[in-house]
Design a protein around this motif. Structure first.
Motif, mmCIF file in Angstrom:
data_model
loop_
_atom_site.group_PDB
_atom_site.id
_atom_site.type_symbol
_atom_site.label_atom_id
_atom_site.label_comp_id
_atom_site.label_asym_id
_atom_site.label_seq_id
_atom_site.Cartn_x
_atom_site.Cartn_y
_atom_site.Cartn_z
ATOM 1 N N CYS A 6 0.839 -1.206 0.000
ATOM 2 C CA CYS A 6 0.000 0.000 0.000
ATOM 3 C C CYS A 6 0.869 1.249 0.000
ATOM 4 N N TYR A 79 -9.046 2.377 -3.929
ATOM 5 C CA TYR A 79 -9.155 3.212 -2.727
ATOM 6 C C TYR A 79 -7.985 4.191 -2.628
ATOM 7 N N ILE A 80 -6.787 3.671 -2.839
ATOM 8 C CA ILE A 80 -5.600 4.532 -2.709
ATOM 9 C C ILE A 80 -5.593 5.595 -3.815
ATOM 10 N N VAL A 83 -8.205 8.359 -2.889
ATOM 11 C CA VAL A 83 -7.778 9.198 -1.756
ATOM 12 C C VAL A 83 -6.615 10.104 -2.152
ATOM 13 N N VAL A 116 -4.613 3.897 4.389
ATOM 14 C CA VAL A 116 -5.703 3.129 3.771
ATOM 15 C C VAL A 116 -5.559 1.651 4.114
ATOM 16 N N THR A 129 -9.965 -6.718 2.965
ATOM 17 C CA THR A 129 -10.511 -5.765 2.011
ATOM 18 C C THR A 129 -11.941 -6.155 1.661
#
Lengths: 133, 322
Positions: A6, A79-80, A83, A116, A129
């Motif tokens: 991540c 998601y990353i 954001v 995250v 997840t």
């Protein structure tokens, strides 16, 4: 899953948002062009486009060279990417030096990516997840 | 020398000692510094091309392309500069000898990785050995994790080096250097062409999006060309290395192994820096002496019975210092 994945995904997405969106600023405010007042929404959209492309390409490569499951890796990339793109697009635009923007946004992207992962996967790094099976 | 059977799985609390993950933190400032230089001064050879083309996007697009090419170059460097015995030597451990029964062998070769990412190729393969009880200390000493088979017998993973992968790494390094330079130029030209074609006007509503598309195109074209260079160079390096190392004795011996084989193995004994298990990285010698003749999983008792003595002189073989 190790949280390093991540961090690196966030670093790459953030770095690209930093350098490319900063270049937009330098290009749009040079060469005799009329002064352009970018809104947060416009910059967030630009950042989002760049971050999602970078994050998904990174996810594709991770899946190619590792034995990690495809769906959770791409969900993390989504998601990353969202954001980092939304939050760092505005910041990158206001750093007028592309090199500096790259470094700042890459570090912040790494921090956001790590955050995250901690939220989605927990402190133990277990893969929880949403939708991962 | 251990007398109690090792516990499987996690061994001790605490973090696995691992080298600081400095790559991203060093790469980012270097790339940033290079971009600042390009932004400020341009590149002597490229300056002429930029001036000659007269494109409106100028150095902004060139910098976008440089970012794309630099990202691929960083990716390739990250893999080829790993301590895997190709360009950087493997972590120095102790040279040990042990014997046991092969529980399983895994071929790590992946056609997809060979073709699409030759710089990321790993070892040729790995085989897990159920060790004799006299060698339990090799599995447990300083380890954070112990691998066991389904019967609960402690195993030592043994990695086999791939010289073909090393050729791929070196070839990729050369290829990405050439590809990155070409990629920056082609990325700039492509983005300039697209910027002119879609007509980015400074007063248009989608002006910012239009610019970002031009920069993304520059970055992606440069990245694709740099990546293509790495793949082509890697393929050439793989081919040369495969031809030069066709008779690697360790690889040949490993390919001949099957579950149940009784083996004496020598190699570099280290602790893996991700999971913390002890392993042989890499195997330097495999001597197959027979097969137990039954399907796995195997037990330590079977290993002790099948190998009453070996050529490692185990009774006078205390754990060597790391």
């Amino acid at each position: 899953m190790n949280t390093r994945i991540c961090t690196r995904m966030g670093l790459i997405a953030g770095g690209f948002v930093g350098v490319l969106v900063s270049l937009v600023n330098t290009q749009s405010n040079c060469c005799g062009n009329p002064v352009f007042h970018a809104t947060f929404a416009q910059l967030a959209m630009d950042g989002l486009v760049v971050a999602l492309i970078a994050a998904f390409l990174t996810a594709a490569f991770i899946c190619l060279v590792s034995h990690l499951p495809v769906k959770p890796v791409f969900l993390l990339a989504l998601y990353i990417g969202v954001v980092t793109g939304v939050l760092l697009g505005w910041l990158a635009y206001h750093i007028h030096n592309p090199g500096l923007a790259l470094a700042v946004c890459a570090y912040l992207g790494a921090a956001l990516g790590s955050l995250v992962c901690r939220i989605l996967c927990g402190d133990a790094g277990a893969l929880r997840t949403v939708g991962a099976r | 020398m251990s007398t109690m059977a090792p516990a499987c799985g996690a061994q001790q609390p605490g973090n696995i000692p691992t080298p600081f993950d400095w790559w991203p933190f060093v790469a980012a400032p270097i790339i940033g510094g290079a971009l600042v230089y390009v932004w400020t001064n341009g590149i002597p050879i490229i300056n002429g091309i930029v001036g000659a083309s007269g494109a409106a996007l100028g150095f902004s697009t060139l910098t976008g392309g440089a970012a794309g090419a630099a990202s691929i170059a960083t990716l390739v460097l990250y893999y080829v500069l790993k301590a895997d015995g190709c360009i950087r030597s493997v972590p120095k451990g102790a040279n040990i000898c042990f014997s046991g029964i092969v529980n399983d062998t895994t071929d790590e070769n992946s056609t997809a990785v060979d073709i699409l990412a030759p710089f990321a190729m790993g070892p040729a393969g790995v085989f897990d050995v159920v060790v004799k009880s006299t060698y339990w200390h090799y599995v447990t000493d300083d380890s954070f994790w112990v691998y066991c088979d389904d019967a609960g017998a402690a195993m030592l993973p043994c990695l086999v080096k791939s010289e073909t992968a090393c050729g791929g790494h070196i070839g990729s390094l050369v290829g990405v250097t050439v590809g990155a330079i070409g990629g920056v130029i082609l990325g700039y030209l492509a983005a300039a062409a697209v910027g002119i074609a879609i007509g980015c006007t400074a007063t248009g509503f989608f002006y910012l999006l239009c610019l970002i598309i031009a920069f993304i195109i520059a970055a992606i074209v440069a990245a694709v060309v740099a990546y293509a260079g790495a793949v082509i160079g890697g393929a050439a390096g793989e081919g040369i290395a495969a031809a030069a190392n066709a008779n690697d004795p360790v690889v040949k011996a490993w390919k001949g192994l099957s579950p149940g084989d009784i083996v004496t193995v020598q190699g570099n004994w280290v602790t893996d820096d991700s999971l913390g298990n002890n392993e042989i990285f890499y195997t330097t010698s495999i001597n197959r002496t027979g097969n137990v003749g039954s399907p796995g999983p195997y037990t330590t008792a079977q290993a002790d019975d099948a190998i009453p003595s070996d050529d490692c002189n185990s009774n006078s073989n205390p754990p060597p210092p790391r």
